[in-house]
Scaffold this motif. Sequence first.
Motif, PDB file in Angstrom:
ATOM      1  N   GLY A  35     -12.257  -3.224  -4.218  1.00 55.57           N
ATOM      2  CA  GLY A  35     -11.463  -2.667  -5.313  1.00 55.57           C
ATOM      3  C   GLY A  35     -10.053  -2.271  -4.920  1.00 55.57           C
ATOM      4  O   GLY A  35      -9.467  -1.374  -5.512  1.00 55.57           O
ATOM      5  N   GLY A  36      -9.496  -2.915  -3.916  1.00 51.23           N
ATOM      6  CA  GLY A  36      -8.121  -2.629  -3.510  1.00 51.23           C
ATOM      7  C   GLY A  36      -8.004  -1.622  -2.392  1.00 51.23           C
ATOM      8  O   GLY A  36      -6.902  -1.241  -2.019  1.00 51.23           O
ATOM      9  N   THR A  37      -9.157  -1.194  -1.818  1.00 48.07           N
ATOM     10  CA  THR A  37      -9.082  -0.230  -0.721  1.00 48.07           C
ATOM     11  C   THR A  37      -8.969  -0.901   0.639  1.00 48.07           C
ATOM     12  O   THR A  37      -8.817  -0.231   1.644  1.00 48.07           O
ATOM     13  N   GLY A  38      -9.047  -2.190   0.657  1.00 46.26           N
ATOM     14  CA  GLY A  38      -8.917  -2.940   1.905  1.00 46.26           C
ATOM     15  C   GLY A  38      -8.400  -4.340   1.613  1.00 46.26           C
ATOM     16  O   GLY A  38      -8.231  -4.726   0.452  1.00 46.26           O
ATOM     17  N   TYR A  39      -8.157  -5.094   2.637  1.00 46.34           N
ATOM     18  CA  TYR A  39      -7.711  -6.469   2.439  1.00 46.34           C
ATOM     19  C   TYR A  39      -8.208  -7.346   3.579  1.00 46.34           C
ATOM     20  O   TYR A  39      -8.532  -6.867   4.661  1.00 46.34           O
ATOM     21  N   THR A  40      -8.285  -8.631   3.291  1.00 47.71           N
ATOM     22  CA  THR A  40      -8.706  -9.608   4.287  1.00 47.71           C
ATOM     23  C   THR A  40      -7.680 -10.733   4.296  1.00 47.71           C
ATOM     24  O   THR A  40      -7.271 -11.202   3.234  1.00 47.71           O
ATOM     25  N   ILE A  41      -7.282 -11.144   5.468  1.00 43.89           N
ATOM     26  CA  ILE A  41      -6.380 -12.287   5.596  1.00 43.89           C
ATOM     27  C   ILE A  41      -7.195 -13.414   6.215  1.00 43.89           C
ATOM     28  O   ILE A  41      -7.693 -13.292   7.324  1.00 43.89           O
ATOM     29  N   THR A  42      -7.355 -14.499   5.459  1.00 45.58           N
ATOM     30  CA  THR A  42      -8.200 -15.601   5.892  1.00 45.58           C
ATOM     31  C   THR A  42      -7.374 -16.869   6.015  1.00 45.58           C
ATOM     32  O   THR A  42      -6.432 -17.093   5.243  1.00 45.58           O
ATOM     33  N   TYR A  84       0.841  -1.206   0.000  1.00 45.39           N
ATOM     34  CA  TYR A  84       0.000   0.000   0.000  1.00 45.39           C
ATOM     35  C   TYR A  84       0.878   1.259   0.000  1.00 45.39           C
ATOM     36  O   TYR A  84       0.635   2.194  -0.740  1.00 45.39           O
ATOM     37  N   ALA A  85       1.887   1.253   0.834  1.00 44.30           N
ATOM     38  CA  ALA A  85       2.772   2.419   0.926  1.00 44.30           C
ATOM     39  C   ALA A  85       3.533   2.637  -0.378  1.00 44.30           C
ATOM     40  O   ALA A  85       3.697   3.773  -0.825  1.00 44.30           O
ATOM     41  N   GLN A  86       3.975   1.557  -1.009  1.00 44.03           N
ATOM     42  CA  GLN A  86       4.740   1.697  -2.249  1.00 44.03           C
ATOM     43  C   GLN A  86       3.845   2.147  -3.417  1.00 44.03           C
ATOM     44  O   GLN A  86       4.291   2.876  -4.292  1.00 44.03           O
ATOM     45  N   GLY A 140      -2.801   4.470  -2.148  1.00 43.93           N
ATOM     46  CA  GLY A 140      -2.317   3.155  -2.547  1.00 43.93           C
ATOM     47  C   GLY A 140      -3.432   2.138  -2.653  1.00 43.93           C
ATOM     48  O   GLY A 140      -4.584   2.421  -2.362  1.00 43.93           O
ATOM     49  N   THR A 141      -3.062   0.962  -3.080  1.00 48.24           N
ATOM     50  CA  THR A 141      -4.017  -0.135  -3.178  1.00 48.24           C
ATOM     51  C   THR A 141      -3.432  -1.371  -2.517  1.00 48.24           C
ATOM     52  O   THR A 141      -2.220  -1.515  -2.375  1.00 48.24           O
ATOM     53  N   TYR A 142      -4.342  -2.250  -2.133  1.00 53.45           N
ATOM     54  CA  TYR A 142      -3.953  -3.537  -1.577  1.00 53.45           C
ATOM     55  C   TYR A 142      -4.090  -4.585  -2.662  1.00 53.45           C
ATOM     56  O   TYR A 142      -4.740  -4.372  -3.682  1.00 53.45           O
ATOM     57  N   THR A 143      -3.472  -5.732  -2.465  1.00 54.29           N
ATOM     58  CA  THR A 143      -3.512  -6.795  -3.464  1.00 54.29           C
ATOM     59  C   THR A 143      -3.686  -8.146  -2.774  1.00 54.29           C
ATOM     60  O   THR A 143      -3.768  -8.224  -1.550  1.00 54.29           O
TER      61      THR A 143
END
Length: 119
Positions: A104-111, A64-66, A74-77
């Motif tokens: 749309g890349g504004t957040g992320y989930t770790i499952t 996100y920072a990069q 930034g966006t998440y992937t």
Amino acid sequence: MNRIRRAMQAEGGFTLIELLIVIVILGILAAIVVFAVNGIGNKGTAAACQAEKTTLTAAEEANYAQSSTGTVTGTYTDTAGLVSAHFVASGTTGHYYTATATNGGTGYTITPVGGSGCP
């Protein structure tokens, strides 16, 4: 002949009761060791789960920072995107957790991965 009898009577040995007591004590010690070693694997899995979750979280934040430039946020992937961006090495993650971009890349989930035993 008497000399042989006296020599045999003078020899001491273990009785059946003494041998049985030793066998019972060894059985108890073996049971203690088995139960003590049984929990070691669970602690190792829990530590690996936590380490992978922490790695994915840090990689998502670094991505996100990069990807942030100037006024563009930034966006998440997902996990594959983190690997291709070289934030995590190929084959080092995805065993216990996977990362997924949301909204749309504004957040992320770790499952957790199914069957991994991670919470």
